[in-house]
Design an enzyme around this catalytic site. Structure first.
Site, mmCIF file in Angstrom:
data_model
loop_
_atom_site.group_PDB
_atom_site.id
_atom_site.type_symbol
_atom_site.label_atom_id
_atom_site.label_comp_id
_atom_site.label_asym_id
_atom_site.label_seq_id
_atom_site.Cartn_x
_atom_site.Cartn_y
_atom_site.Cartn_z
ATOM 1 N N HIS A 9 0.850 -1.191 0.000
ATOM 2 C CA HIS A 9 0.000 0.000 0.000
ATOM 3 C C HIS A 9 0.892 1.250 0.000
ATOM 4 O O HIS A 9 1.848 1.331 0.772
ATOM 5 C CB HIS A 9 -0.883 -0.025 1.250
ATOM 6 C CG HIS A 9 -2.085 0.845 1.140
ATOM 7 N ND1 HIS A 9 -2.006 2.213 1.121
ATOM 8 C CD2 HIS A 9 -3.402 0.537 1.026
ATOM 9 C CE1 HIS A 9 -3.225 2.715 1.011
ATOM 10 N NE2 HIS A 9 -4.091 1.720 0.951
ATOM 11 N N SER A 66 -7.699 1.860 -4.663
ATOM 12 C CA SER A 66 -8.657 1.594 -3.591
ATOM 13 C C SER A 66 -9.136 2.908 -2.996
ATOM 14 O O SER A 66 -8.483 3.953 -3.142
ATOM 15 C CB SER A 66 -7.994 0.737 -2.504
ATOM 16 O OG SER A 66 -6.908 1.418 -1.927
ATOM 17 N N GLU A 149 -14.152 -4.836 -0.159
ATOM 18 C CA GLU A 149 -13.299 -5.151 0.985
ATOM 19 C C GLU A 149 -14.175 -5.309 2.232
ATOM 20 O O GLU A 149 -14.988 -4.437 2.552
ATOM 21 C CB GLU A 149 -12.240 -4.070 1.222
ATOM 22 C CG GLU A 149 -11.356 -4.431 2.416
ATOM 23 C CD GLU A 149 -10.118 -3.560 2.559
ATOM 24 O OE1 GLU A 149 -10.014 -2.535 1.872
ATOM 25 O OE2 GLU A 149 -9.248 -3.937 3.385
ATOM 26 N N GLU A 155 -15.545 0.501 11.166
ATOM 27 C CA GLU A 155 -15.226 1.229 9.931
ATOM 28 C C GLU A 155 -16.351 1.188 8.904
ATOM 29 O O GLU A 155 -16.318 1.936 7.923
ATOM 30 C CB GLU A 155 -13.912 0.707 9.345
ATOM 31 C CG GLU A 155 -12.749 0.949 10.301
ATOM 32 C CD GLU A 155 -11.400 0.540 9.751
ATOM 33 O OE1 GLU A 155 -11.208 0.594 8.537
ATOM 34 O OE2 GLU A 155 -10.542 0.142 10.565
ATOM 35 N N ASP A 182 -9.239 -9.038 4.227
ATOM 36 C CA ASP A 182 -8.116 -8.395 4.905
ATOM 37 C C ASP A 182 -8.007 -9.065 6.281
ATOM 38 O O ASP A 182 -8.947 -9.000 7.092
ATOM 39 C CB ASP A 182 -8.421 -6.893 5.032
ATOM 40 C CG ASP A 182 -7.319 -6.112 5.733
ATOM 41 O OD1 ASP A 182 -6.645 -6.688 6.620
ATOM 42 O OD2 ASP A 182 -7.148 -4.923 5.416
ATOM 43 N N HIS A 185 -8.997 -7.136 9.462
ATOM 44 C CA HIS A 185 -10.433 -7.037 9.753
ATOM 45 C C HIS A 185 -11.003 -8.400 10.143
ATOM 46 O O HIS A 185 -11.860 -8.484 11.024
ATOM 47 C CB HIS A 185 -11.186 -6.486 8.538
ATOM 48 C CG HIS A 185 -10.793 -5.097 8.165
ATOM 49 N ND1 HIS A 185 -11.063 -4.006 8.957
ATOM 50 C CD2 HIS A 185 -10.141 -4.604 7.075
ATOM 51 C CE1 HIS A 185 -10.602 -2.909 8.380
ATOM 52 N NE2 HIS A 185 -10.036 -3.240 7.237
ATOM 53 N N HIS A 208 -5.578 -8.422 1.548
ATOM 54 C CA HIS A 208 -4.693 -7.531 2.329
ATOM 55 C C HIS A 208 -4.133 -8.305 3.516
ATOM 56 O O HIS A 208 -4.874 -9.030 4.189
ATOM 57 C CB HIS A 208 -5.478 -6.345 2.905
ATOM 58 C CG HIS A 208 -5.578 -5.183 1.981
ATOM 59 N ND1 HIS A 208 -6.443 -4.138 2.207
ATOM 60 C CD2 HIS A 208 -4.908 -4.881 0.842
ATOM 61 C CE1 HIS A 208 -6.303 -3.245 1.243
ATOM 62 N NE2 HIS A 208 -5.389 -3.671 0.394
ATOM 63 N N ARG A 214 -1.691 -3.562 13.121
ATOM 64 C CA ARG A 214 -1.268 -2.897 11.891
ATOM 65 C C ARG A 214 0.221 -2.543 11.884
ATOM 66 O O ARG A 214 0.654 -1.683 11.132
ATOM 67 C CB ARG A 214 -2.094 -1.644 11.602
ATOM 68 C CG ARG A 214 -3.551 -1.904 11.185
ATOM 69 C CD ARG A 214 -4.038 -0.694 10.399
ATOM 70 N NE ARG A 214 -5.451 -0.607 10.136
ATOM 71 C CZ ARG A 214 -6.042 -1.089 9.037
ATOM 72 N NH1 ARG A 214 -5.334 -1.723 8.131
ATOM 73 N NH2 ARG A 214 -7.325 -0.921 8.841
ATOM 74 N N GLU A 243 -0.443 -3.980 4.015
ATOM 75 C CA GLU A 243 -1.029 -2.690 4.374
ATOM 76 C C GLU A 243 -0.671 -2.365 5.823
ATOM 77 O O GLU A 243 -0.820 -3.218 6.706
ATOM 78 C CB GLU A 243 -2.543 -2.797 4.222
ATOM 79 C CG GLU A 243 -3.308 -1.536 4.489
ATOM 80 C CD GLU A 243 -4.803 -1.728 4.200
ATOM 81 O OE1 GLU A 243 -5.350 -0.887 3.506
ATOM 82 O OE2 GLU A 243 -5.389 -2.709 4.677
HETATM 83 MN MN MN Z 1 -7.352 -3.407 4.042
#
Ligand code: MN
Length: 290
Positions: A9, A66, A149, A155, A182, A185, A208, A214, A243
């Site tokens: 990313h 994205s 996604e 979110e 991802d 998530h 992802h 993260r 990411e």
């Molecule tokens: Mn993502």
């Protein structure tokens, strides 16, 4: 498993898409050994499309675009004016993805990226289906795909699980609508890292990877081994993109949207080199485990 295209990313390297930021992102993604640069389209006012396309080609780097929508431009709203602004943003972003030479436009295409104060309404969901159906038809004419996604509950309120994303894709009714999983998530919403991959199956179009916090891959508790084994099980051949976000790079506005309240790294290129090595090693081990 080795042989997947690996992506990174652009927010690992630069907060926006001014010409200088694009050059830096392309150079550093390439230096870290990646095949694909994922560009977030949150800074369209500064993006020089033809120059970016030329630089991507010169570096022999693929591109995926994205974005998320905004609360005042949101196709999951029941307010027609808000929906219309969201649809316009999607159309503009699809055009730019195409002009950059990308064939996949993905992300939270169905809502704003932020905490909703209520569940998705039936009218809002109907608007998502209608707008994304039109966008998928447009994408199909151009030989492009859309990614949905799957994001966590803080979110979005539209799709939090692979099962919900599959239902949405079925309702939209076009094969070029793909599921984008991802693991960051998934860790919050799914029961495990295998079931959702099997459920998405052939519809899985993009992946992802990021740690549970993260930060550096391997510095948290996510079970990448199970996830990659599940990808192998469904013969997933698509890209795997790293990411990670830090306010050392990300703009103050997006830092707030992504809730980056503490930084797990300061050096994007070092983080990217590490991620590339981590992914190559983990994927090689997955292939060797038969
Ligand atoms: Mn993502």
């Amino acid at each position: 498993m080795v042989g997947h295209q690996l992506g990174v990313h652009a927010l690992v390297f630069a907060g926006g898409t001014t010409p200088d930021e694009i050059t830096r992102s392309i150079t550093q993604a390439k230096q870290a050994g990646f095949d694909i640069l994922e560009l977030s389209l949150h800074d369209l006012g500064n993006l020089d499309v033809s120059r970016t396309k030329a630089e991507l080609e010169a570096a022999n780097l693929g591109v995926v675009c994205s974005r998320g929508l905004a609360f005042d431009a949101d196709i999951s709203s029941s307010d027609p004016a808000v929906v219309s602004r969201g649809a316009q943003l999607l159309q503009e972003s699809l055009n730019i993805t195409s002009q950059l030479g990308g064939t996949l436009f993905t992300g939270a295409l169905y809502s704003a990226l932020g905490k909703y104060a209520h569940p998705l309404s039936p009218a809002g969901r109907a608007n998502v289906v209608r707008v994304l159906r039109e966008l998928a038809e447009e994408a199909n004419h151009r030989g492009m795909e859309l990614g949905i996604e799957v994001c966590n509950r803080y979110e979005t309120n539209v799709v939090n699980t692979a099962a919900q994303a599959m239902d949405l894709a079925e309702d939209i009714g076009h094969d070029n609508v793909r599921i984008h999983l991802d693991i960051y998530h998934m860790n919050i919403e799914e029961a495990d890292f295998v079931g959702p991959v099997l459920r998405a199956g052939k519809r899985l179009g993009y992946v992802h990877v990021g740690e549970n916090h993260r930060g550096y891959l391997g510095s948290g508790h996510l079970d990448f081994s199970s996830f990659f084994r599940a990808l192998k099980h469904i013969d997933y051949t698509g890209a795997i993109t790293f990411e990670s976000f830090s306010s050392a790079v990300v703009s103050p506005t997006l830092t707030n949207d992504l809730a980056i309240w503490r930084d797990l790294w300061r050096d994007g290129p070092a983080l990217a080199r590490h991620a590339r090595q981590f992914l190559a090693t983990a994927l090689e081990a997955t292939g060797a485990g038969d």
